[in-house]
Design an enzyme around this catalytic site. Structure first.
Site, mmCIF file in Angstrom:
data_model
loop_
_atom_site.group_PDB
_atom_site.id
_atom_site.type_symbol
_atom_site.label_atom_id
_atom_site.label_comp_id
_atom_site.label_asym_id
_atom_site.label_seq_id
_atom_site.Cartn_x
_atom_site.Cartn_y
_atom_site.Cartn_z
ATOM 1 N N ALA A 87 3.725 16.707 12.530
ATOM 2 C CA ALA A 87 4.716 17.536 11.824
ATOM 3 C C ALA A 87 5.639 16.837 10.831
ATOM 4 O O ALA A 87 6.163 17.483 9.928
ATOM 5 C CB ALA A 87 5.577 18.252 12.860
ATOM 6 N N ALA A 88 5.893 15.550 11.005
ATOM 7 C CA ALA A 88 6.922 14.903 10.164
ATOM 8 C C ALA A 88 6.456 14.739 8.711
ATOM 9 O O ALA A 88 5.263 14.546 8.482
ATOM 10 C CB ALA A 88 7.276 13.538 10.749
ATOM 11 N N PRO A 89 7.380 14.807 7.768
ATOM 12 C CA PRO A 89 8.838 14.962 7.913
ATOM 13 C C PRO A 89 9.320 16.400 8.108
ATOM 14 O O PRO A 89 10.515 16.625 8.164
ATOM 15 C CB PRO A 89 9.376 14.384 6.611
ATOM 16 N N GLY A 90 8.417 17.369 8.202
ATOM 17 C CA GLY A 90 8.849 18.691 8.610
ATOM 18 C C GLY A 90 8.908 19.754 7.537
ATOM 19 O O GLY A 90 9.431 20.849 7.776
ATOM 20 N N GLU B 259 5.043 14.825 16.705
ATOM 21 C CA GLU B 259 4.965 13.686 15.766
ATOM 22 C C GLU B 259 4.987 12.407 16.588
ATOM 23 O O GLU B 259 5.832 12.241 17.453
ATOM 24 C CB GLU B 259 6.147 13.732 14.794
ATOM 25 N N ARG C 219 9.525 8.564 11.752
ATOM 26 C CA ARG C 219 9.208 9.846 11.105
ATOM 27 C C ARG C 219 9.702 11.018 11.956
ATOM 28 O O ARG C 219 10.105 12.059 11.447
ATOM 29 C CB ARG C 219 7.711 9.946 10.820
ATOM 30 N N ASP D 142 -1.921 19.594 9.774
ATOM 31 C CA ASP D 142 -1.797 19.045 8.416
ATOM 32 C C ASP D 142 -2.042 17.542 8.588
ATOM 33 O O ASP D 142 -1.119 16.766 8.763
ATOM 34 C CB ASP D 142 -0.384 19.353 7.896
ATOM 35 N N CYS E 56 -3.932 16.494 2.157
ATOM 36 C CA CYS E 56 -3.632 16.344 0.727
ATOM 37 C C CYS E 56 -4.650 15.383 0.127
ATOM 38 O O CYS E 56 -4.321 14.560 -0.726
ATOM 39 C CB CYS E 56 -2.190 15.910 0.491
HETATM 40 N N1 SAM Z 1 3.111 18.448 7.831
HETATM 41 C C1 SAM Z 1 4.032 17.416 7.409
HETATM 42 C C2 SAM Z 1 4.987 18.020 6.388
HETATM 43 O O1 SAM Z 1 4.644 19.007 5.744
HETATM 44 O O2 SAM Z 1 6.100 17.514 6.253
HETATM 45 C C3 SAM Z 1 3.311 16.195 6.883
HETATM 46 C C4 SAM Z 1 2.385 15.599 7.914
HETATM 47 S S1 SAM Z 1 1.689 14.043 7.414
HETATM 48 C C5 SAM Z 1 0.373 14.537 6.407
HETATM 49 C C6 SAM Z 1 0.859 13.544 8.881
HETATM 50 C C7 SAM Z 1 1.778 13.106 10.012
HETATM 51 O O3 SAM Z 1 0.976 12.936 11.183
HETATM 52 C C8 SAM Z 1 2.481 11.756 9.826
HETATM 53 O O4 SAM Z 1 3.855 11.935 10.001
HETATM 54 C C9 SAM Z 1 1.915 10.889 10.953
HETATM 55 O O5 SAM Z 1 2.867 9.985 11.481
HETATM 56 C C10 SAM Z 1 1.536 11.931 11.974
HETATM 57 N N2 SAM Z 1 0.501 11.550 12.946
HETATM 58 C C11 SAM Z 1 -0.597 10.772 12.730
HETATM 59 N N3 SAM Z 1 -1.329 10.692 13.849
HETATM 60 C C12 SAM Z 1 -0.707 11.447 14.792
HETATM 61 C C13 SAM Z 1 -0.993 11.758 16.146
HETATM 62 N N4 SAM Z 1 -2.081 11.258 16.753
HETATM 63 N N5 SAM Z 1 -0.140 12.557 16.815
HETATM 64 C C14 SAM Z 1 0.970 13.058 16.201
HETATM 65 N N6 SAM Z 1 1.293 12.789 14.924
HETATM 66 C C15 SAM Z 1 0.463 11.993 14.227
#
Ligand code: SAM
Length: 299
Positions: free
Chosen positions: A123-126, A146, A151, A189, A240
Site C-alpha cells: 500500500a505505501a505511500p498510500g 506494507e 514506507r 498494485d 507502473c
Molecule cells: N499502491 C501504492 C500507492 O499508490 O501509493 C504504491 C505501491 S508500490 C508500487 C509497491 C509497494 O509494495 C512498496 O511500498 C513496497 O515496499 C511494497 N511491498 C513490496 N513487497 C511487499 C510485500 N511482500 N508485502 C507488502 N508490501 C510489499
C-alpha cells in the site's frame, strides 16, 4: 526492492530490445513518452473538500488547473512544479494528493462500496489507499499492508493527513497474511520495474536482474492475492510497468489457476498499447505515465 544499477540517462539496450520486441511500431511512441515532461497532476480529497473549492483556492495562489475529462477530481496543473503545490495550505490540510493520472485509475475501476472488506496489499505511500477510502465515502473497511518500515510510516502519515482515519494498517509482508482472511476486493498494485514511469530527463534505473526479482515477487504476491479473495470478489492487479514480461506472466498465471478475467474498460481518450485481451496497458505520453491494469474474479 533495491536495484544495484546506477541511474543512466539513455535507455538501457536490454530494455529497448524487450520493448521493441513486444511493441514493434509502437516503440517510438513509448520512447517519446519517456522524453515527455508531464504536468503536475493531483487528486482532490473528497473526504475533505470538492474539486470546485480546490480549483478556486489554487487559482488564488496563481495555479490554474483543469479536470481530466473522465474524473472531475483529477486535476492537471500545467506550468508549475510539484513544490508550488506542496507549499499551499490545501496540501498541508490533506485536501489534495499529488498523484499521476494513470495511478488514479485502479481505485476507480475497483469501485469501493460502503461496508466492503478491501485489502490494499502493497500500500505505501498510500495514494491508492486514500483514494479507495475517499471513493467509498470513508465507509469501506480497508486494510492496508506494507512490509517496509519507513514506507509504512509514510503510509500512516498520508492516511492521517488525508483524514483516512479508519484504515487498518498492517506493517508486514503480505505473503505472510493468514489465508483465513478473506476480502471482497483486493488491490495489488505490485512492486515493479517502473518502466512506465521512465523519464529520460531524470535518468533510468533498470537491470535484467531487477526485472527477474520483480517477476518472482509479483508471481508470489498474485498467488497470495487469489488465496485471500472471497469467491465472487474482485482482484485488481496493476503495475507502473509496460514490460510484457512482467504483466504477461501474471495473465498466464491467472489462466492456469482458473481466475476469470473481468475486462478493463478505460475512457477512450487514454492512450493505450497493445496488451493481452481484457487488460489495459497505458502508453506513456505527455499526460499519462505508462501503466498496466487487469481485473479478476474467482468462483
Ligand atoms: N499502491 C501504492 C500507492 O499508490 O501509493 C504504491 C505501491 S508500490 C508500487 C509497491 C509497494 O509494495 C512498496 O511500498 C513496497 O515496499 C511494497 N511491498 C513490496 N513487497 C511487499 C510485500 N511482500 N508485502 C507488502 N508490501 C510489499
Amino acid at each position: 526492492m533495491g536495484h544495484g544499477n546506477r541511474m543512466s540517462t539513455g535507455l538501457p539496450e536490454s530494455l529497448s530490445v524487450r520493448l521493441k520486441h513486444t511493441y514493434g511500431d509502437f516503440f517510438p511512441l513509448i520512447e517519446r513518452g519517456f522524453r515527455a515532461e508531464r504536468p503536475v497532476t493531483l487528486r482532490v480529497n473528497t473526504c475533505k473538500t470538492t474539486a470546485e473549492a480546490v480549483r478556486q483556492e489554487l487559482a488564488v495562489h496563481g495555479i490554474r488547473t483543469v479536470s481530466a475529462e473522465w474524473y472531475e477530481e483529477a486535476l492537471i496543473a500545467d506550468g508549475v512544479r510539484e513544490q508550488a503545490l506542496e507549499e499551499t495550505p490545501l496540501y498541508a490540510r490533506g485536501e489534495i494528493y499529488l498523484q499521476s493520472l494513470s495511478s488514479m485509475l485502479p481505485p476507480i475501476l475497483l469501485r469501493p462500496q460502503p461496508g466492503e472488506n478491501i485489502l490494499d496489499m502493497t500500500a505505501a505511500p498510500g495514494g491508492k489507499t486514500t483514494e479507495l477510502y475517499a471513493l467509498s465515502g470513508g465507509k469501506a473497511l480497508i486494510t492496508a499492508c506494507e512490509r517496509d518500515h519507513i514506507r509504512c510510516e509514510r503510509l500512516k502519515f498520508n492516511l492521517e493527513r488525508q483524514g483516512a482515519t479508519r484504515v487498518n494498517v498492517l506493517k508486514q509482508d503480505a505473503l505472510s497474511l493468514d489465508d483465513a482472511l478473506k476480502f471482497d476486493k483486493i488491490l495489488l498494485d505490485a512492486p515493479c520495474t517502473g518502466t512506465g514511469t521512465v523519464s529520460m530527463a531524470k535518468g533510468i534505473r533498470y537491470s535484467e536482474d531487477y526485472l527477474a526479482r520483480c517477476m518472482r515477487l509479483q508471481a508470489k504476491l498474485f498467488d497470495k492475492a487469489l488465496k485471500l479473495l472471497k469467491k465472487g470478489g474482485v482482484l485488481l492487479y496493476s503495475t507502473c510497468s509496460v514490460l510484457n514480461e512482467e504483466n504477461g506472466q501474471i495473465i498466464a498465471r491467472a489462466q492456469r489457476t482458473g481466475a476469470e478475467m473481468i475486462p478493463v474498460d478505460l475512457p477512450a481518450e487514454i492512450p493505450r498499447l497493445p496488451s493481452p485481451e481484457g487488460t489495459a496497458c497505458i502508453c506513456p505520453d505527455a499526460l499519462y505515465e505508462g501503466f498496466f491494469l487487469s481485473m479478476f474474479t474467482i468462483s
